[in-house]
Write a protein that holds these residues in place. Structure first.
Motif, PDB file in Angstrom:
ATOM      1  N   GLY A   1     -21.760  -6.977  -1.589  1.00  0.00           N
ATOM      2  CA  GLY A   1     -21.471  -5.716  -0.918  1.00  0.00           C
ATOM      3  C   GLY A   1     -22.722  -4.917  -0.599  1.00  0.00           C
ATOM      4  O   GLY A   1     -23.786  -5.121  -1.177  1.00  0.00           O
ATOM      5  N   ARG A   2     -22.560  -3.987   0.322  1.00  0.00           N
ATOM      6  CA  ARG A   2     -23.652  -3.075   0.726  1.00  0.00           C
ATOM      7  C   ARG A   2     -23.024  -1.730   1.046  1.00  0.00           C
ATOM      8  O   ARG A   2     -22.148  -1.628   1.905  1.00  0.00           O
ATOM      9  CB  ARG A   2     -24.362  -3.663   1.941  1.00  0.00           C
ATOM     10  N   THR A   3     -23.446  -0.675   0.338  1.00  0.00           N
ATOM     11  CA  THR A   3     -22.916   0.662   0.575  1.00  0.00           C
ATOM     12  C   THR A   3     -23.693   1.317   1.720  1.00  0.00           C
ATOM     13  O   THR A   3     -24.921   1.303   1.743  1.00  0.00           O
ATOM     14  CB  THR A   3     -22.997   1.513  -0.701  1.00  0.00           C
TER      15      THR A   3
ATOM     16  N   THR B   1     -18.430   0.761   1.257  1.00  0.00           N
ATOM     17  CA  THR B   1     -19.143  -0.469   0.913  1.00  0.00           C
ATOM     18  C   THR B   1     -18.527  -1.600   1.726  1.00  0.00           C
ATOM     19  O   THR B   1     -17.306  -1.770   1.722  1.00  0.00           O
ATOM     20  CB  THR B   1     -19.045  -0.769  -0.596  1.00  0.00           C
TER      21      THR B   1
ATOM     22  N   GLN C   1     -14.381  -1.673   1.424  1.00  0.00           N
ATOM     23  CA  GLN C   1     -13.945  -1.774   0.033  1.00  0.00           C
ATOM     24  C   GLN C   1     -12.434  -1.623  -0.103  1.00  0.00           C
ATOM     25  O   GLN C   1     -11.857  -2.042  -1.105  1.00  0.00           O
ATOM     26  CB  GLN C   1     -14.682  -0.743  -0.841  1.00  0.00           C
TER      27      GLN C   1
END
Length: 148
Positions: free
Chosen positions: A21-23, A99, A130
């Motif tokens: 994941g990447r916020t 995310t 998310q």
């Protein structure tokens, strides 16, 4: 990054992988606006966005695409070359604090008649929030060497 030689014949329809994941941050919004020149208020003006249906700033679609693709760049295949993208769709908005993860799945293969020794492999990119909702979908086309 991992270097892995994967020839056209090695790809199988249905193969898939998911990224970490990447916020998404406010800094991402500002940097992308500066790089792209897209300073639309929908992305940068919090007060203006309060008057819109989503009530908050919306990530640039091109930023979601760029980060989503970047998340998948974990394997260097010296015999595969990006041939382009088709059918990109922005399905759900991405906001500051969301995310995202990316999933890629091989959805098509065909021999390239006009390029002997190469095949075209199509990989479906799905960028998911998310919440489990798809935010973006696009087809990434590769030109891949065949085994000799």
């Amino acid at each position: 990054m991992l270097e892995q030689t994967i020839y056209y014949e090695d790809y199988e329809i249905g193969q898939n992988r998911q990224t970490i994941g990447r916020t998404i941050t406010e800094t991402d919004f500002v940097v992308h606006a500066g790089h792209s020149g897209d300073f639309f208020p929908h992305h940068l003006d919090a007060e203006f966005c309060k008057t819109l249906p989503f009530g908050q700033r919306i990530a640039h679609g091109t930023m979601v695409f760029t980060i989503g693709v970047g998340l998948t760049a974990t394997i260097i295949n010296p015999v595969a070359f990006s041939y382009g993208y088709d059918r990109m769709r922005f399905i759900k908005p991405v906001f500051i604090g969301d995310t995202i993860t990316s999933t890629v799945e091989i959805i098509g293969k065909e021999v390239m008649e006009k390029r002997p020794g190469y095949g075209r492999v199509t990989e479906r990119l799905t960028v998911t929030k998310q919440t489990g909702e798809a935010a973006l979908v696009a087809d990434h086309i590769y030109m891949v060497e065949m085994k000799k």
